[in-house]
Every structure is written in C-alpha cells, then in structure tokens.
Design an enzyme around this catalytic site. Structure first.
Site, mmCIF file in Angstrom:
data_model
loop_
_atom_site.group_PDB
_atom_site.id
_atom_site.type_symbol
_atom_site.label_atom_id
_atom_site.label_comp_id
_atom_site.label_asym_id
_atom_site.label_seq_id
_atom_site.Cartn_x
_atom_site.Cartn_y
_atom_site.Cartn_z
ATOM 1 N N HIS A 56 -7.726 5.292 7.882
ATOM 2 C CA HIS A 56 -7.728 4.250 9.142
ATOM 3 C C HIS A 56 -6.555 4.634 9.984
ATOM 4 C CE1 HIS A 56 -6.557 0.771 7.277
ATOM 5 N NE2 HIS A 56 -5.643 0.678 8.387
HETATM 6 C C1 T46 Z 1 -2.830 -0.911 7.097
HETATM 7 C C2 T46 Z 1 -2.935 -0.691 5.905
HETATM 8 C C3 T46 Z 1 -1.885 -0.852 5.311
HETATM 9 C C4 T46 Z 1 -7.535 -9.200 7.454
HETATM 10 O O1 T46 Z 1 -8.358 -10.335 7.841
HETATM 11 N N1 T46 Z 1 -6.494 -9.642 7.956
HETATM 12 C C5 T46 Z 1 -5.413 -8.998 7.618
HETATM 13 O O2 T46 Z 1 -3.967 -9.498 7.941
HETATM 14 C C6 T46 Z 1 -5.404 -7.435 7.185
HETATM 15 C C7 T46 Z 1 -4.597 -6.744 6.682
HETATM 16 C C8 T46 Z 1 -7.052 -7.070 6.826
HETATM 17 N N2 T46 Z 1 -7.757 -8.507 6.757
HETATM 18 C C9 T46 Z 1 -8.939 -7.912 6.060
HETATM 19 C C10 T46 Z 1 -9.590 -6.853 6.945
HETATM 20 C C11 T46 Z 1 -10.775 -6.619 6.540
HETATM 21 O O3 T46 Z 1 -12.109 -7.245 6.055
HETATM 22 O O4 T46 Z 1 -9.104 -7.241 5.234
HETATM 23 C C12 T46 Z 1 -10.073 -6.865 4.967
HETATM 24 C C13 T46 Z 1 -9.963 -5.628 4.140
HETATM 25 O O5 T46 Z 1 -8.660 -4.316 5.024
HETATM 26 P P1 T46 Z 1 -8.829 -3.283 5.036
HETATM 27 O O6 T46 Z 1 -9.714 -2.826 4.604
HETATM 28 O O7 T46 Z 1 -8.259 -2.386 6.321
HETATM 29 O O8 T46 Z 1 -7.092 -3.035 4.043
HETATM 30 P P2 T46 Z 1 -6.590 -1.660 3.747
HETATM 31 O O9 T46 Z 1 -5.527 -2.007 2.771
HETATM 32 O O10 T46 Z 1 -7.826 -0.443 3.622
HETATM 33 O O11 T46 Z 1 -5.623 -1.687 5.054
HETATM 34 C C14 T46 Z 1 -4.504 -2.413 5.509
HETATM 35 C C15 T46 Z 1 -4.537 -3.697 6.864
HETATM 36 O O12 T46 Z 1 -5.904 -3.485 6.446
HETATM 37 C C16 T46 Z 1 -3.785 -1.758 7.788
HETATM 38 O O13 T46 Z 1 -4.190 -2.611 8.414
HETATM 39 O O14 T46 Z 1 -2.660 -0.278 7.822
HETATM 40 O O15 T46 Z 1 -2.981 -2.027 4.625
#
Ligand code: T46
Length: 134
Positions: A51
C-alpha cells in the site's frame, strides 16, 4: 522522476552490556512522532504492506532479525535489507511499500508522523498510479 528511493537513517548505537539505540526528533527522525507500532511473529513467505500513504511519513527499524523493504514510486523500484537495529529506512508518503522475507524472530518497529487513519491508505496499486501521475 529522479529521486533516491532508499533513504537510510542511522541512529546512535551505544555499547553497554549489549546495545542501546535511540531516536529523537529532529536529530534523527525528520518529523514529530505521533505513533509507534511494531510487527512480529510473521509467518515465513508472507508479504505485508502493499500500500501507500497519502500523508503519513514513517521510519522503519528492524530491531531484531531481518526484513526486506521494497519501495516503488511508480517509476522505479528499489529495496533494502534491514538487519541492523540502528539503521532504518525513511518511508515517504506516496511511495508504495512491501515487506518481504520476515524471519521467525523479526521485529519491525515503525515510527509514524500521524495517528492511524484508514483513509490515509491507498491499498490498490492502480489507484496509487493514478494518484502519483496526477
Ligand atoms: C505500513 C507498514 C510498514 C491499526 O489499527 N493501527 C495501526 O496503527 C496500524 C499500523 C494498523 N492497524 C490495523 C489496520 C489493519 O486492520 O492493523 C491491521 C493490520 O494493518 P496492515 O494490514 O495495514 O498491516 P501491514 O503490516 O500491511 O502495514 C503496516 C502499517 O499498517 C502500514 O501503515 O506502512 O506496516
């Protein structure tokens, strides 16, 4: 567009019995830190990220293990293997990013410029290309 994609940030690493690293704004981190989060226990072969952010700016540190960070500005791609706890990578807005090759013990620590806002994410690559080419 000619810009360096991989911008590394090196923190002080103090040798005590073990090590101590620290990061502070504005000396090491180019934005006031509003949020931190960390990611661990990721299964082998899983790719995370995929993303971009519209406004949120971040610095990623792999404080244990290693992880490959792939960056893509829509024109070119580059990658960096984070493996030293005091060396991080700056993740600017509007850069597509993916995290690959997590090890069993990898812990990725992220410092962010904004609070979590789902509307700041662009999770479709086609949408990302539209945004950067506007
Ligand atoms: C990024 C990369 C490096 C929250 O509720 N609060 C938070 O602060 C974060 C970071 C995530 N979330 C929730 C949103 C989703 O439901 O946690 C779940 C997993 O997040 P995501 O699928 O976006 O995770 P990654 O590892 O793909 O990405 C993360 C960060 O979300 C993103 O901002 O830049 O790490």
């Amino acid at each position: 567009m000619k810009r360096k994609l991989v911008k590394l940030i090196e923190l002080p690493k103090i040798s005590t019995d073990g090590f101590l690293c620290f990061a502070q704004y504005p000396d090491h981190i180019p934005f006031p830190i509003k949020r931190i989060y960390y990611i661990g226990n990721v299964s082998g072969g899983v790719v995370r990220g995929a993303h971009t952010h519209k406004k949120n700016e971040q610095v990623l540190f792999c404080i244990q293990g290693s992880v490959k960070i792939v960056l893509d500005d829509g024109y070119k791609k580059d990658s960096v293997l984070l493996k030293n706890p005091n060396v991080g990578v700056l993740l600017e807005p509007k850069v597509w990013h993916e995290m690959h090759n997590f090890k069993k013990d990898t812990i990725l620590l992220v410092l962010a410029s904004r609070k979590h806002e789902e509307e700041d994410y662009v999770r479709s690559y086609e949408e990302f290309l539209k945004i950067i080419k506007k």
